[in-house]
Write a protein that holds these residues in place. Structure first.
Motif, mmCIF file in Angstrom:
data_model
loop_
_atom_site.group_PDB
_atom_site.id
_atom_site.type_symbol
_atom_site.label_atom_id
_atom_site.label_comp_id
_atom_site.label_asym_id
_atom_site.label_seq_id
_atom_site.Cartn_x
_atom_site.Cartn_y
_atom_site.Cartn_z
ATOM 1 N N SER A 134 -35.984 140.586 -64.020
ATOM 2 C CA SER A 134 -36.634 140.026 -63.103
ATOM 3 C C SER A 134 -38.310 140.041 -63.057
ATOM 4 O O SER A 134 -38.776 141.053 -63.883
ATOM 5 C CB SER A 134 -36.368 140.411 -61.637
ATOM 6 N N GLN A 194 -37.001 130.101 -61.475
ATOM 7 C CA GLN A 194 -36.102 130.798 -61.774
ATOM 8 C C GLN A 194 -35.397 129.856 -62.817
ATOM 9 O O GLN A 194 -34.864 130.399 -63.710
ATOM 10 C CB GLN A 194 -35.088 131.370 -60.629
ATOM 11 N N HIS A 233 -34.537 135.902 -62.768
ATOM 12 C CA HIS A 233 -34.809 136.142 -61.212
ATOM 13 C C HIS A 233 -36.440 136.274 -60.786
ATOM 14 O O HIS A 233 -36.956 137.269 -61.540
ATOM 15 C CB HIS A 233 -33.845 137.272 -60.808
#
Length: 306
Positions: free
Chosen positions: A233, A271, A277
């Motif tokens: 992420s 995203q 993420h």
């Protein structure tokens, strides 16, 4: 005998809201340039890279050409003409759904004449025109205006960038016209813009969609922080610069509702685009002089002295 590879630049010119960014996104197959119903959304040149067999086409999505009033306007228009001057092919996109020929399109035609640049005429939004006679009449009117003296348009294409009608034929013709030579970018690249820039543009698009009147034109977005995590992420921190204190309150909205909606929509889109993420954090700051700050222009790829 033609070389195995070919590569060239295609400048996409047109009045604000002619559908330039929509076309570039369509041919790339992914969003590389932001789109909104408001005019003058695109501020800097954005490259969309397209492979057509052994041919690499680099579409230059330019800001709309209009009568500039501010320094930022002048820089945007200068960027558009620079894109046209450097290109192997030029497209002039015209909104076929509008009546008559608007002053911005007339200005572009005169500019092409003065720069001695020939172009392909692209009538866009044909899905919004029910009568074929209107399209033919508009084509004749544009050709009559452009071809006074020396012939300006080499071809005419009628398309719907939104729906995709006619786009494949246009791309095939452009691929045929690209000069022989090596590719400028790896074949899996779709743009030259870094992800930090694309992330800022995504947020700016959603601000344009949520805000009204002059507020969207009085702000800019910069990606200040980009922190990668082991789980794949990324934390993205962005600053939304506005010109006045009152605009800050408008951007935030009642109880923070407006900026929350912008953040959530922008985060979802990032995203999807980045396939990871995203933790997005937005901060709003008042900087009345941002439109006169050379550093902001460098961030946008614009010439402050234009």
């Amino acid at each position: 005998m033609r070389m195995e590879t070919a590569c060239g630049f295609i400048a996409v010119l047109g009045a604000p809201n002619a559908g330039k960014s929509t076309l570039v996104n369509r041919v790339v197959g992914q969003k590389v340039s932001i789109v909104s119903p408001k005019v003058q959304t695109t501020r800097a040149k954005v490259l969309g890279i397209v492979m057509h067999g052994p041919v690499q086409m680099i579409f230059v999505d330019t800001p709309g050409i209009f009568a500039p009033k501010r320094r930022l306007d002048r820089a945007m228009v200068a960027a558009a003409w620079t894109g046209a001057g450097d290109a192997d092919q030029v497209l002039l996109m015209v909104d076929a759904s509008r009546k008559g020929i608007d002053e911005d399109t007339r200005r572009i035609i005169e500019g092409l004449k003065s720069h001695k640049r020939r172009a392909i005429l692209v009538l866009n939004k044909i899905d919004q025109v029910k009568e074929r006679e209107r399209l033919l009449a508009k084509t004749a009117e544009l050709n009559a205006l452009a071809n006074e003296g020396e012939e300006l348009f080499t071809d005419t294409f009628m398309i719907s960038a939104e729906q995709g009608d006619g786009v494949e034929d246009l791309v095939a013709e452009l691929a045929r016209r690209m000069p022989e030579g090596p590719h400028h970018y790896p074949e899996d690249h779709i743009t030259d813009a870094p992800q930090r820039f694309l992330a800022a543009e995504v947020t700016r698009e959603h601000l344009f969609r949520q805000l009204h009147d002059e507020v969207p034109y009085a702000l800019t977005v910069e990606t200040e922080g980009w922190e990668e995590f082991k789980d794949g992420s990324v934390k993205i921190t962005q600053i939304v610069f506005v010109a006045k204190e009152g605009q800050k309150a408008i951007v935030i909205g009642k109880g923070g509702a407006k900026i929350k909606a912008v953040r959530e929509a922008a985060q979802r889109e990032m995203q999807q685009a980045f396939e990871r993420h995203v933790h997005l954090f937005l901060f709003i700051k008042v900087r009345g002089s941002w439109a006169e700050d050379p550093e902001r222009y460098r961030e946008m790829g614009l010439d402050f002295e234009s």
